[in-house]
Write a protein that holds these residues in place. Sequence first.
Motif, PDB file in Angstrom:
ATOM      1  N   ALA A  52       0.842  -1.194   0.000  1.00 19.38           N
ATOM      2  CA  ALA A  52       0.000   0.000   0.000  1.00 19.38           C
ATOM      3  C   ALA A  52       0.873   1.237   0.000  1.00 19.38           C
ATOM      4  N   GLU A  53       0.482   2.229  -0.803  1.00 22.32           N
ATOM      5  CA  GLU A  53       1.198   3.499  -0.839  1.00 22.32           C
ATOM      6  C   GLU A  53       0.190   4.622  -1.041  1.00 22.32           C
ATOM      7  N   ARG A  54       0.561   5.835  -0.646  1.00 16.08           N
ATOM      8  CA  ARG A  54      -0.336   6.974  -0.741  1.00 16.08           C
ATOM      9  C   ARG A  54      -0.596   7.332  -2.193  1.00 16.08           C
ATOM     10  N   HIS A  55      -1.812   7.692  -2.478  1.00 18.94           N
ATOM     11  CA  HIS A  55      -2.193   8.138  -3.816  1.00 18.94           C
ATOM     12  C   HIS A  55      -1.528   9.491  -4.070  1.00 18.94           C
ATOM     13  N   PRO A  56      -0.856   9.677  -5.242  1.00 18.16           N
ATOM     14  CA  PRO A  56      -0.146  10.942  -5.475  1.00 18.16           C
ATOM     15  C   PRO A  56      -1.072  12.154  -5.594  1.00 18.16           C
TER      16      PRO A  56
END
Length: 792
Positions: free
Chosen positions: A53-57
Amino acid sequence: MNFSENWLRELVEIDADRDTLVRALTMAGLEVEDVTPLGECLEHVVVAQIVAAERHPQADRLQICQVDAGLGQPLQIVCGAPNARIGIKVPLAIVGAKLPNGVAIKAAKLRGVESNGMLCSAKELAIDADASGLLELPSVAPVGQPLATYLGLPDASIELSLTPNRADCLSLHGLAYDVAALFGSAVKLPAAVAVAVSSDARRGIRLEAGKDAPRYLGRVVEGIDPSARTPLWMAERLRRAHLRPISAVVDITNYVMLELGQPMHAFDNDALHGDIVVRHSRSGETLKLLDGSDARLDEGFVLITDEQQVLAVAGVMGGHESRATETTRNVFLESAHFAPAAIMGRARKLGLHTEASHRFERGVDPELPRRALERATELLLAIAGGKAGPILVAENIADLPRPAPVALRRARLKRVLGVDVDDSEVTRIFTALGMQVTIHPDGWQVVAPSSRFDIEREEDLIEEVARIFGYDNIPTLRPSGALALAVEPETRIGELALREQLAARGYHEAINLSFLSLELLTRWGFTDELVSLANPLSADLAVMQPSLLPGLIEALRHNRARQQERVRLFEVARVFAAGDPPRETPSLAIVACGNARAEQWGEPSRALDFHDLKGDLDALIAWGGEPARWSVDATSLPAWLHPGRGARVMRDGKTVGYLGALHPQLAKALDLGADVHVMELALEPLLARRLPLARAVPRFPTVRRDIALDLPEEVRWSQVEEAVRQALGERLQELRLFDRYSGKGVEQGRKSLAMGLILQDASRTLTDDDADRCIREAVAALEQTCKAKLRG
């Protein structure tokens, strides 16, 4: 009562669909109030795990998640749930799914990033109301498995609206017996298991509450894992019963309550001191409850205590300080039987309504505590581990309820139902309901299970046959018309006729509640022999009425406040006095105020007075045909009656009521604002009537003689009348008072009464000498008894 349909179907064979089951329950008296389908339309919804999971740009609140759905390659899902994180397992609706809320899942771009599915909350899947985040599944959930299969869906949460007599159906096991009887199947209850004792941990138990708490069982379980989580299957069954999972220990006690019907409680054993004591509360005691509220207890509660502190309000809720927490390793499990009367209304006094009180105040099977304790121990050891101590028992066998045999006559069953039910079907119904049946030549003798508090008499067994046999199977027949006519005794006036007589005299009937406030009764001076309610509807309705007048005066006040100046009300009801059992007395009360006559042009208006009400009393007395047995007296009046304008009403010398004006101080305190006259009488003496006897019409004429007497002012007319009647006997047909005078020509402190004596003899015509002799006898009697003097 809410429960999972799938759970019920595990316990009993039901060869019917949901709609048929719901209708059968309702027609059997177990009304289905609501059905909530769960987990429908979950095709293409699978168990998945977030592996990255990673932050949406382009959005701070969105994450780009890589999700393993068991398809070989991770799927990219854009998710905005606050609890989305690496490692958790959650439901995933893949492309092509259509959720219960109608949302169709398609491949899409969110802020420029592709998303190939949707991670779901419980609310989006229509399996729970929680929409705060993704539905987190246990770590052992198999990735790629259809969610419906994993959660045992589809299912339905069914809500029953049970009548208070069916406390046995507040459990799945109790409900299973009814369902088995309805569908002709058998229950499949798990066998009771006795847990092996592996610890010698004990704690003493003392019963000091008498018949209110005749059985109390407990067990210490040591060394449980406080971090153990409630298994998914149990948590789901609790949720579908509208109970929120809390912790393994608490969830197990709630689960056993739903399964068997026995409320239980788990204490932190390390927070207890010495023996467990079951006793009545003492005035002024307090307890901080599990919900954080402080309970102020009076002497009407049963408490669970140790040797230092109060631990719980029996049958209602446990205490905060002794609760099992996330660090508890040693628990004391409680399983008890409390008498329904000891729990009834106690939760409401504390402003609570708990699952435990809901069951205990309706009645819990007294034989359940041991079985429930074994079941809870079995589940606790399986989920959280630990070592079980021996079951600790304290009981007073003599105070435990015992089912009594009830006979059902075959002829009576047919007469009430109007249809023949085969003997074999009747026997099957009783047996399926868990009852012991003995067949007799004229019917059956049945012993109900200890959980069926409602089976007390023959009519209860007829009801069981009717509802299981099916009300639809009982034909609708017209009455045969063979009615037995009630013989109205000629020596008693009917209550309806009395009501009609009062209505004809201008009174309106009032119907009031039989409950009054203690404050109002104290204002009237009613303080002795009051019957207080143990479970009042409100503080203003806490005492059974010792008199009809306070409630009737409140109705009069209500009418006067709405511009009704002339009010005339009566009420026929019962009054209550303390006793064992409390005494109930049918009574009649009348209140009146305003003008004596309705507004008219034929005569001037005049305020109602004592004599108007006395005239109404005389009319009612005359109806009984024995006015000579009645008298009034102005002594020994109650405090609420005007001392100079009131009277005590007697029949055969015994006080049966009072009439007169209200005491001015009471009228002022009640803000009545005008003279109010009242009357209250015991009803039965008023309804008594002389047996009508036919007599020949007198052949000989009457003779009238008028006399005027000078008497002391304090001599009452009733004394004068009694003296003349005793002197003349049957020769006096009627005595009429036609004048009263005091003033000039009459000594102060004395009065003049003029009366007419109507004389008659049944055997001959009276001569003037006969009439003069009667007058002399009457005057002599009055001179002797009333200090009267004949006026010239």
